[in-house]
Design an enzyme around this catalytic site. Structure first.
Site, mmCIF file in Angstrom:
data_model
loop_
_atom_site.group_PDB
_atom_site.id
_atom_site.type_symbol
_atom_site.label_atom_id
_atom_site.label_comp_id
_atom_site.label_asym_id
_atom_site.label_seq_id
_atom_site.Cartn_x
_atom_site.Cartn_y
_atom_site.Cartn_z
ATOM 1 N N LYS A 1 6.486 -4.603 -4.572
ATOM 2 C CA LYS A 1 8.165 -4.318 -3.874
ATOM 3 C C LYS A 1 8.975 -4.637 -2.388
ATOM 4 O O LYS A 1 9.421 -4.923 -2.699
ATOM 5 C CB LYS A 1 8.120 -3.013 -4.602
ATOM 6 N N CYS B 1 1.218 -1.440 0.365
ATOM 7 C CA CYS B 1 0.052 0.015 0.192
ATOM 8 C C CYS B 1 0.760 1.689 -0.102
ATOM 9 O O CYS B 1 2.045 1.585 0.857
ATOM 10 C CB CYS B 1 -1.258 0.170 1.439
ATOM 11 N N HIS C 1 19.272 -37.172 -6.872
ATOM 12 C CA HIS C 1 18.268 -37.532 -5.993
ATOM 13 C C HIS C 1 17.124 -36.810 -6.434
ATOM 14 O O HIS C 1 15.982 -36.186 -4.988
ATOM 15 C CB HIS C 1 19.054 -36.614 -4.544
ATOM 16 N N ARG D 1 5.058 -0.569 -6.052
ATOM 17 C CA ARG D 1 5.559 -0.318 -4.891
ATOM 18 C C ARG D 1 4.054 -1.737 -5.195
ATOM 19 O O ARG D 1 4.270 -3.133 -3.734
ATOM 20 C CB ARG D 1 4.810 -0.067 -3.501
ATOM 21 N N GLU E 1 8.894 -15.279 -10.992
ATOM 22 C CA GLU E 1 8.593 -14.230 -11.154
ATOM 23 C C GLU E 1 7.876 -13.053 -12.145
ATOM 24 O O GLU E 1 6.480 -13.324 -12.196
ATOM 25 C CB GLU E 1 8.653 -13.641 -9.570
ATOM 26 N N GLU F 1 18.606 -18.193 -7.604
ATOM 27 C CA GLU F 1 17.759 -16.079 -7.997
ATOM 28 C C GLU F 1 17.258 -16.151 -9.661
ATOM 29 O O GLU F 1 16.592 -15.257 -9.879
ATOM 30 C CB GLU F 1 19.363 -14.843 -7.750
ATOM 31 N N ASN G 1 -1.861 2.227 6.196
ATOM 32 C CA ASN G 1 -1.034 1.901 5.275
ATOM 33 C C ASN G 1 -1.451 0.207 6.540
ATOM 34 O O ASN G 1 -0.327 1.051 7.470
ATOM 35 C CB ASN G 1 0.314 2.105 4.743
ATOM 36 N N GLY G 2 -0.865 -1.024 6.358
ATOM 37 C CA GLY G 2 -0.853 -1.416 7.746
ATOM 38 C C GLY G 2 -1.966 -2.414 8.280
ATOM 39 O O GLY G 2 -2.997 -2.455 7.145
ATOM 40 N N TRP H 1 -3.313 -2.203 -1.578
ATOM 41 C CA TRP H 1 -2.796 -3.977 -2.106
ATOM 42 C C TRP H 1 -3.872 -4.610 -0.432
ATOM 43 O O TRP H 1 -3.697 -5.168 0.294
ATOM 44 C CB TRP H 1 -1.083 -4.162 -1.495
ATOM 45 N N LYS I 1 13.389 -15.683 -10.560
ATOM 46 C CA LYS I 1 13.040 -14.148 -11.248
ATOM 47 C C LYS I 1 12.304 -14.950 -12.739
ATOM 48 O O LYS I 1 11.870 -13.887 -12.744
ATOM 49 C CB LYS I 1 15.166 -13.628 -11.795
HETATM 50 C C1 G6P Z 1 10.112 -8.537 -1.919
HETATM 51 C C2 G6P Z 1 9.699 -8.065 -3.667
HETATM 52 C C3 G6P Z 1 11.453 -8.752 -3.867
HETATM 53 C C4 G6P Z 1 12.752 -8.520 -2.718
HETATM 54 C C5 G6P Z 1 11.728 -8.634 -1.481
HETATM 55 C C6 G6P Z 1 12.323 -8.886 -0.153
HETATM 56 O O1 G6P Z 1 9.232 -9.650 -2.442
HETATM 57 O O2 G6P Z 1 9.290 -8.475 -4.578
HETATM 58 O O3 G6P Z 1 11.827 -8.151 -4.930
HETATM 59 O O4 G6P Z 1 13.963 -9.415 -2.665
HETATM 60 O O5 G6P Z 1 10.500 -8.492 -1.114
HETATM 61 O O6 G6P Z 1 12.499 -7.373 0.278
HETATM 62 P P1 G6P Z 1 13.724 -6.056 0.318
HETATM 63 O O7 G6P Z 1 13.383 -5.312 0.040
HETATM 64 O O8 G6P Z 1 13.845 -6.372 2.116
HETATM 65 O O9 G6P Z 1 15.354 -6.904 -0.282
#
Ligand code: G6P
Length: 612
Positions: A607, A2, A508, A27, A492, A485, A101-102, A76, A489
């Site tokens: 985000k 949010c 395994h 975000r 997502e 990673e 927010n929250g 959100w 990527k």
């Molecule tokens: C969300 C984002 C990721 C990020 C993760 C941790 O899932 O989409 O890109 O790696 O949060 O976020 P931070 O801000 O703590 O690195």
């Protein structure tokens, strides 16, 4: 997640609110709305829409919204589905509008109480409770500020709140507990926002509200009050967020832009080390020497991509510093019985500095007696660095794409700097080795650029991935986290199911999945595990799998119909995971592009994850 923006000015604030909400889009959100006090009509007007801010903006324009006081929100969904009725702002009795927010934990209890007092609820949100509660205290004869201060005392949970009231068209009030909120100071106008990017085109002068603070904004001034209601002076910061970092420029997506910004981001992040002409505790804060000198172990806590950066660091710390390093997913750590060691350095890694699980894991570590805390973070003055004793800021610049890219590589640079610093403090880094690591860092932006130059070859691979449903990523040693990673990527942003395995673990389980429909990506730099990886590749080949190998120039990989190889121009030793992160980012980006997904705003993701 949010986002909040609010403005009180002598001009029409609707464009400010809309622009602010657009800047907060990154975000992650699923509905948006604004509310304004229409001084002429003596009314509160509101427009809300599910979907994009642009749709809400069109509706506001169609209804000729204009005002000198207003608040806006991107939501959100948590409590209650993605509906217009649940979108913010929430209004009480047509008089008072609020964005939040929250999460309010005692919302059920408060809702029951307010129902008994005659309040009717229109939404399923926890937020509507706050609007009615403030309205209730207002009806008792309190000023808007006093009503807010009474109400927040009765809330349990986390909140950043901004409130306007049609009976008080020259004022906005705000409160913060557990969620970031800042006040922006303009000339004859003032603002609130959850993130400085929302207001940066109006002002750069900001006050970060502290836990429990409330604030009262008029056009001419701002007053801040602490948790006891006493007026207090908070420091004014001048934000250095650049507008260029918030704009797309010539790029098609922020993710593409941010991938290409990595040589600069890496160079900016190592600048402090270069200026210092070496590794030293002072890079991490004034009392870092005392905190770090007799550290016996390292505990890393993070989520998502930041967690994978931590996994790479474990290899560096154990091999270069020679002390144990544990890496935990923050949401796991915070709920397990941890054996505390006060001589452990607790390192949180977070791009945003506001990920709730990472913050809570840090609080938990502190409650166990861990006083040696270090935050590696990309957002100055955000919550996690503020709660940590030491800080190392990555200098990636604003990262807008949901899928983290330049934050990851700069986190790795910061973690390598930490590794070398700890090693030096323990007498494990003699002058020659220090010089060679410094030289490695100095060359790194160039090596990252060389990896970016592989893009045309990667585009050709990505087209083959676009029609696949699954993919497997393999790596070994410190490149196993890069395989993780790469899989993250790809899944997502392209929605292709992808898994990563340490290559030695192939037989395994995952080998059972290998056939010609399952592309296998292998991270195979020229290190001591190369021969092992080559044998693992044979295992895949023998089962008819098609392989896409990222190797170094001198890895001597035979290519065939089944085995495709892209070579990074040179092997960069221990810094190799940073360079090998680039091709997997590009692969995911171009596969997503080929599939036509919303690269910067992948479905269901946010985000900054500020809820559990
Ligand atoms: C969300 C984002 C990721 C990020 C993760 C941790 O899932 O989409 O890109 O790696 O949060 O976020 P931070 O801000 O703590 O690195």
């Amino acid at each position: 997640m949010c986002g909040i923006v609010g403005a009180i000015a002598d001009r029409d604030v609707v464009p400010v609110l809309i622009e602010g909400l657009k800047r907060l889009e990154y975000r992650g959100y699923d509905s948006a709305g604004i509310a304004v006090v229409d001084a002429n009509a003596g009314d509160v007007r509101r427009v809300r829409r599910t979907g994009r801010v642009a749709e809400m903006e069109a509706a506001a324009q169609a209804e000729h919204f204009a005002s000198r006081l207003g608040i806006g929100h991107t939501r959100w969904a948590t409590h209650g589905g993605v509906t217009e009725g649940n979108a913010h702002p929430h209004v009480s009795h047509g008089e008072l509008a609020l964005v939040h927010n929250g999460i309010i934990e005692n919302h059920d209890e408060q809702r029951d109480r307010l129902r008994k007092l005659g309040y009717a609820f229109e939404s399923q949100t926890d937020t509507e409770v706050i609007a009615h509660l403030i309205h209730y205290y207002r009806a008792q004869g309190n000023s808007l500020l006093a009503a807010l201060q009474h109400a927040v005392k009765e809330l349990r949970g986390a909140y950043a709140i901004a409130v306007i009231d049609k009976r008080d068209p020259d004022r906005m009030v705000a409160a913060r507990m557990g969620c970031p909120l800042l006040v922006g100071l303009g000339e004859g106008e003032n603002f609130v926002a959850s993130d400085v990017s929302a207001i940066v085109s109006s002002t750069r002068r900001v006050i970060f509200l502290e836990e429990g603070d409330t604030a009262e904004l008029t056009r001419d001034g701002v007053k801040v009050f602490d948790a006891n209601g006493a007026e207090i002076q908070r420091d004014v910061h001048v934000s250095d967020v650049s507008l260029a970092s918030l704009e797309l420029g010539p790029y098609r997506h922020f993710m593409q832009k941010e991938i290409h910004e990595q040589p600069r981001a890496v160079a900016d992040t190592i600048e402090a080390v270069m200026d210092n002409r070496g590794f030293s505790a002072s890079l991490f804060g004034a009392d870092a020497d005392a905190v770090m000198r007799d550290v016996e172990a390292v505990q890393i806590l993070a989520c998502g991509t930041s967690y994978y950066a931590g996994l790479v660091a474990r290899y560096w710390i154990e091999s270069i510093v020679g002390i144990p390093c544990a890496v935990d997913i923050a949401s796991e750590y915070r709920y397990r019985d941890v054996v505390a060691n006060p001589k452990q350095l607790v390192v949180t890694i977070s791009q945003s500095g506001e990920t709730l699980d990472t913050m809570e894991a840090l609080k938990y570590a502190k409650s166990l007696g861990h006083e040696r805390t270090l935050s590696i973070c990309n957002v100055p003055e955000s919550a996690i660095p503020r709660a940590s004793r030491l800080v190392y800021y990555t200098r990636a610049g604003a990262e807008i794409g949901v899928a983290s890219t330049k934050a990851f590589t700069t986190q790795l640079v910061a973690l390598f700097t930490l590794t070398c610093t700890l090693a030096k403090l323990r007498g494990k880094l003699d002058g020659d080795i220090e010089q060679s690591h410094l030289e490695g860092l100095r060359q790194l932006p160039g090596s990252v650029q060389h990896a970016l130059n592989l893009e045309p070859q990667i585009v050709a691979w990505a087209e083959k991935f676009a029609s696949k449903q699954h993919a497997l990523f393999l790596g070994r040693g410190m490149h196993y986290p890069i395989a993780l990673e790469g899989a993250l990527k790809l899944k997502e942003i392209s929605y292709i199911h992808a898994e990563a395995y340490p290559a030695g673990e192939l037989k395994h389980g995952p080998l059972a999945l290998v056939d010609s429909d399952m592309p296998v990506v292998v991270i195979a730099p020229n290190d001591m595990l190369l021969e092992k990886v080559k044998s693992n590749i044979q295992e895949v080949r023998a089962r008819g799998g098609e392989m896409f190998v990222f190797a170094d120039a001198d890895s001597h990989f035979g290519e065939s119909e089944q085995v495709h190889v892209i070579r990074t121009p040179r092997h960069v030793g221990v810094l190799s995971p940073i360079v090998h992160a680039i091709p997997v980012q590009l692969l995911a980006y171009h596969a997503a592009l080929a599939r036509g997904t919303d690269v910067d705003k992948p479905r269901n993701l946010a985000k900054s994850v500020t809820v559990e």
